[in-house]
Each structure stands twice: as C-alpha cells, then as structure tokens.
Scaffold this motif. Structure first.
Motif, PDB file in Angstrom:
ATOM      1  N   ALA A  19       7.248  13.916  -0.412  1.00 20.82           N
ATOM      2  CA  ALA A  19       8.590  14.501  -0.491  1.00 20.82           C
ATOM      3  C   ALA A  19       9.623  13.407  -0.732  1.00 20.82           C
ATOM      4  CB  ALA A  19       8.907  15.262   0.791  1.00 20.82           C
ATOM      5  N   ASN A  44      11.339   9.167   3.907  1.00 17.23           N
ATOM      6  CA  ASN A  44      10.823   8.731   2.606  1.00 17.23           C
ATOM      7  C   ASN A  44      11.908   8.177   1.695  1.00 17.23           C
ATOM      8  OD1 ASN A  44       8.224   9.380   3.257  1.00 17.23           O
ATOM      9  ND2 ASN A  44       8.086  11.204   1.984  1.00 17.23           N
ATOM     10  N   THR A  75       5.097  16.814   3.466  1.00 21.89           N
ATOM     11  CA  THR A  75       6.103  15.761   3.341  1.00 21.89           C
ATOM     12  C   THR A  75       5.543  14.446   2.798  1.00 21.89           C
ATOM     13  OG1 THR A  75       5.709  15.148   5.651  1.00 21.89           O
ATOM     14  CG2 THR A  75       7.492  16.714   5.204  1.00 21.89           C
ATOM     15  N   ASN A 134       2.139  21.189  -4.105  1.00 21.31           N
ATOM     16  CA  ASN A 134       3.021  20.842  -2.986  1.00 21.31           C
ATOM     17  C   ASN A 134       4.300  20.140  -3.445  1.00 21.31           C
ATOM     18  OD1 ASN A 134       2.439  21.803  -0.476  1.00 21.31           O
ATOM     19  ND2 ASN A 134       1.248  20.045   0.202  1.00 21.31           N
ATOM     20  N   SER A 159      11.278  16.509  -5.545  1.00 25.51           N
ATOM     21  CA  SER A 159      10.421  16.311  -4.378  1.00 25.51           C
ATOM     22  C   SER A 159       8.969  16.623  -4.720  1.00 25.51           C
ATOM     23  CB  SER A 159      10.882  17.208  -3.233  1.00 25.51           C
ATOM     24  OG  SER A 159      10.173  16.904  -2.047  1.00 25.51           O
ATOM     25  N   VAL A 217      14.625  15.700   1.041  1.00 26.03           N
ATOM     26  CA  VAL A 217      13.829  16.691   1.767  1.00 26.03           C
ATOM     27  C   VAL A 217      13.287  16.103   3.064  1.00 26.03           C
ATOM     28  CG1 VAL A 217      11.717  18.087   1.688  1.00 26.03           C
ATOM     29  CG2 VAL A 217      13.202  17.936  -0.323  1.00 26.03           C
ATOM     30  N   TYR A 218      12.864  14.843   3.019  1.00 30.56           N
ATOM     31  CA  TYR A 218      12.280  14.174   4.176  1.00 30.56           C
ATOM     32  C   TYR A 218      12.894  12.775   4.265  1.00 30.56           C
ATOM     33  CZ  TYR A 218       8.611  12.566   7.393  1.00 30.56           C
ATOM     34  OH  TYR A 218       7.922  12.079   8.483  1.00 30.56           O
TER      35      TYR A 218
END
Length: 507
Positions: free
Chosen positions: A309, A317, A306, A349, A326, A313-314
């Motif tokens: 991200a 943030n 994360t 990632n 992301s 998604v998170y």
C-alpha cells in the motif's frame, strides 16, 4: 489358605502396578512438555549437532521458479496512445538449487553465510520453451528516456539520434532465455563506457542474470545457541544493520529472518517477518488459518493488504515513496534508477485502476496471493508459494521520438512464483521425530494416568467380591469358621495364635 494368600498377593500387585502407572503418568504430564520443548530448542538452532542443521545448510526441499511473461499484443498502438493489451505466457519453470557456503560461527552467537542459487530449466513442467519469443518493453531504452525527462532538449535529441543509429525501439522481441539470463545490447556498452555507475551490468542485460550462479548477499544471523529469543533473526546483511534505499528509518530496517526458518512455538498472534534482498526491504506476513499438510499441523501466513500500500493508505509505507496508486511499490532506488514497481501478480490487492488500465489482467485471490505454511512447533516451512510481479512505468518523453505518444501506464513485464514443498525422506523423518513421537508421548501420559487410576479403583471392588464369597453348608459350621469370622484377604490378621482359646473337652 493358599487361595487367600494368592488373592492378597494379586491385590498387592494390582495396587503397586496401578500406583506406578498413575505416578508415571502424572510425572510425564509435568515433565514431557518441557522435555519436548528442550528437544525442539536443541534441534532447530543453528548448530552442527542439531537435527535441522543439514536441512538449513543444504535445503533438501525442491524449489521451483515459475515465470509468466506478459506478451504485448499491440506495441504499435501503444505508441499511438492506445491502451496496452497483454497476453500471459507461461509458466516457464526452473528448478532452483540452493546451498550455503562460507559458513562462519562467531562468539557473539551469530553465524554468517553466503547462499548460492542455481537455476535449471524444466521443459516437462513448462508451458513453452526458452526459445519462445516475447514482445515486451525495452527496459534500457525506456529507462534511459525517463532519466532524460528533465534534461535539456538538445540532450534528448542527441539520445533520440543515438537510439536510431543503434536500431533501438521502445518495444523489443526477445526470447525467454534472453529476457531471463541476458542478451548483448550495444546501448548497454555505450552507457557503461560513458556512465560507468549507471547500471551494475558489465556484460549481458537480463532480468534474472544477477540471480543465476550467484548469492543474495552475506547474511549474519543469530544461531539461538546462547540466546534463543533471537534465533534466526538477521543481525546484518552485507555488513549493514539497515539499508539506505528508502526515505525513513522504519522502511530501511532489516527485520526478521533470512526467510528460511523462524522461531518455534508460534501462536495465531505470531507473524512472519523476513528481509528480502530481491525486494530490498523487510516484509511481514500475518496469520490466516490453521491447516494440515501431509499429517503435519501447520499455520498459514499470507501477505496483508497493506504490504504494498502507498503512504496515503498506510502511513508507515510513506518511506517507500514516491508512490503512484496503492498496491505497487516503487523499487527504482534499488534497481539502478529504472522506474520498476513490485506488486502482487495482475495487480491483485492493488487499486483497481491499475488492472483496468491494461487489457488482459485478471486479479485472483486463488491464483495470485502468496502464502507460507509453517509447522508452528518448530517454525520450519512445510509448503510455500511466494508470488510477485515486476512492472515498468512508461510514458511519452517529449523530445525522445522512440517513446511516441505513450500514455502514462504501469505496464506488467512478468510475474514469478517461488514454490517449495517438503517431501520424500525429509518429510518422513520430520513427521516421525517432530510430530509422531511427541504425539505418542502426549497421549501415553494420559493413558498411563487413566490406567493407574482404574487399577487403583479396581482394588476395593476385588476385595468386596472376595469378602462376599458363597456360604458353607451347616454340616461344616463346627469345623470351619463362618464367612463373617474369616479375615479378609485384603486386611491383616488381627488375631495372633496366642489369643486363640483351645476348645474344651468333656472328661
């Protein structure tokens, strides 16, 4: 009688020795952990008398900056709307020297300092020379074009004319040294004359020109001398308790340390949090696994998925947005408005569409993840490798001919790894004083306790063996008392001389 007295003295000595060992071992079990803790607390705080102060002031660990460039293979095709193709070049390795100056202690348990950095190219460790040419996006041109996207068409045409006059294009062919440490560009001179606050560069433009022979801002951190619970935590950076680059209080917070040392006595539930001036934000790494580095136990901390991200998604943030896919973070607000993005190398990632949009990217956990190996008892890094990528968002801007028909894409510029490993005399001193000595004390306390108990348990065994000595012959029975009449050397004589009756004699 002499032998019995010797046995009594030997037994007494055995008992005293065993008792002393047992008591000393028990006392050490109680006191040694607190003594070790006190020594660690004393030696990791920021104080001229502490063992780690010189290490904190003038970091003895050799740091290296390894830079990998993404050479653009097909710049003309990109301008026609085709998919970008890149080729990784490098590494170009630089030795990084760090030292602190302007160290000032304050009454509120804090200390302020400036940490200067200097880079020196290492040809022997590099795969190439600083004179190598790299084709990459022209950041100044494409940034200026993006900033003009919503301006009137007349202004865009004027900018196109200025680009043509100056010979500026969307892609440039520069040496590694120029890209890293700066080059003269007539466009920059014009921008500084008419828009003096647009770029912070007064001279040459380079991606790392602000880092060499400069500092990363004035840090004020807690020393831990008066309040150990806040040791190494950042109190202020450049006089600020929070930054103003982002869109939420949580994202603007300055959390953690300055990224060099952390609080000791870590557990697997601990995390590593630090403020990075280069990323303009605080970052948090999480525990992954325990390990051993050169005989020293370590905890490995890595970046969570994360970290970069986006807000969808998170949610925490969301303050770093506006976001794209992301896995990449928009840093334009702290990088003079340029559409720059920070991520893991090769978009590791991140949303797979980012790597799929550029030919030549191959995300790998082994090659592109970052980690820090920390000695959990002291909070001092033993081995670290921090890897980040800088990318530029490019696209065609209607009215600016130099952008052609570029399709929107986040194009990687370069990625770099900062690595450092404790070694040499520093490593040996650290191992002896903070690992070997505590380990010796730890095992010694149990050895002493076990030895003391063994000696004490041996006493009745010796007494039993002595009390069951060989029987005397019958011819001496009238002169010598039977064995069962002899007092044990392990017990006091219960009969004194006055209680004994003399033998009767016949007249």
């Amino acid at each position: 009688m002499g032998s019995r007295a010797g046995v009594r003295w030997a037994t007494a000595a055995l008992g005293v020795t065993g008792l002393l060992c047992a008591v000393l071992g028990a006392v050490m079990i109680v006191l040694v952990p607190s003594l070790i803790e006190q020594q660690v607390l004393k030696n990791v705080r920021i104080d001229p008398s502490s063992l780690s102060f010189n290490m904190w002031k003038e970091i003895p660990i050799p740091f290296y900056l390894s830079v990998y460039f993404f050479h653009v293979v097909n710049p003309e095709e990109i301008l026609k709307g085709e998919k970008p193709q890149v080729q990784e070049r490098g590494p170009y390795v630089y030795r990084e020297f760090r030292h602190k100056s302007n160290i000032t202690f304050y009454d509120n348990d804090t200390v302020s300092f400036l940490e200067y950095r200097r880079f020196q190219f290492q040809p022997a460790k590099s795969h190439g020379l600083e004179s190598d040419y790299i084709v990459m996006p022209n950041i100044l041109v494409l940034t200026a074009a993006m900033m003009m996207e919503d301006k009137p068409l007349s202004q865009k045409l004027l900018l196109t004319l200025m680009f043509s006059t100056l010979g500026e294009r969307a892609f440039m062919n520069r040496t590694v040294e120029e890209i890293m440490w700066g080059y003269d560009d007539p466009l920059l001179s014009i921008i500084n004359n008419y828009l003096p606050n647009m770029f912070p560069f007064n001279g040459k433009f380079g991606l790392f020109s602000e880092l060499n022979n400069s500092h990363s801002g004035l840090f004020t951190v807690f020393t831990g001398v008066k309040d150990f619970s806040r040791i190494h935590l950042v109190n202020r950076w450049n006089g600020l308790s929070k930054v103003s680059f982002w869109h939420s209080d949580q994202c603007n917070m300055i959390n953690g340390t300055s990224g060099e040392m952390w609080a000791p006595f870590m557990t697997p539930k601990s995390s590593l949090e630090f403020y990075s001036p280069d990323a303009c934000r605080s970052m948090k790494l999480v525990y992954k696994e325990a390990g051993v580095f050169e005989g020293i136990p370590t905890y490995r901390f890595v970046a969570p998925p994360t970290l970069f991200a986006n807000g969808s998604v998170y949610p925490p943030n969301e303050g770093f947005c506006p976001c794209l896919e992301s896995g990449i973070q928009n840093v334009s607000t702290c990088r003079f408005g340029a559409p720059l993005f920070l991520s893991h190398p090769h978009f590791y990632n991140a949303d797979p569409v980012l790597a799929e949009a550029v030919i030549g990217l191959h995300p790998s956990d082994q090659e592109h993840s970052l980690f820090l190996d920390i000695h959990p008892v002291t909070g001092i890094p033993m081995n670290c490798s921090v890897k980040l990528q800088l990318s530029l968002y490019i696209k065609a801007i209607k009215g600016i001919g130099q952008t052609g028909s570029i399709k929107p894409v986040v194009l990687p510029l370069l990625w770099f790894g900062q690595s450092g490993t404790m070694e040499g005399q520093t490593l040996r001193t650290f191992y002896t004083q903070l690992v070997l000595l505590p380990a010796v004390l730890h095992y010694a306390q149990y050895v002493l306790l076990a030895l003391g108990c063994a000696l004490l348990l041996l006493i009745p065994v010796v007494c039993q063996i002595r009390s069951q000595g060989p029987e005397d012959s019958t011819s001496q029975s009238s002169l010598v008392a039977q064995p069962d009449q002899l007092p044990s050397p392990c017990t006091p004589l219960l009969m004194d001389s006055g209680s004994r009756q003399p033998a009767s004699h016949k007249a």
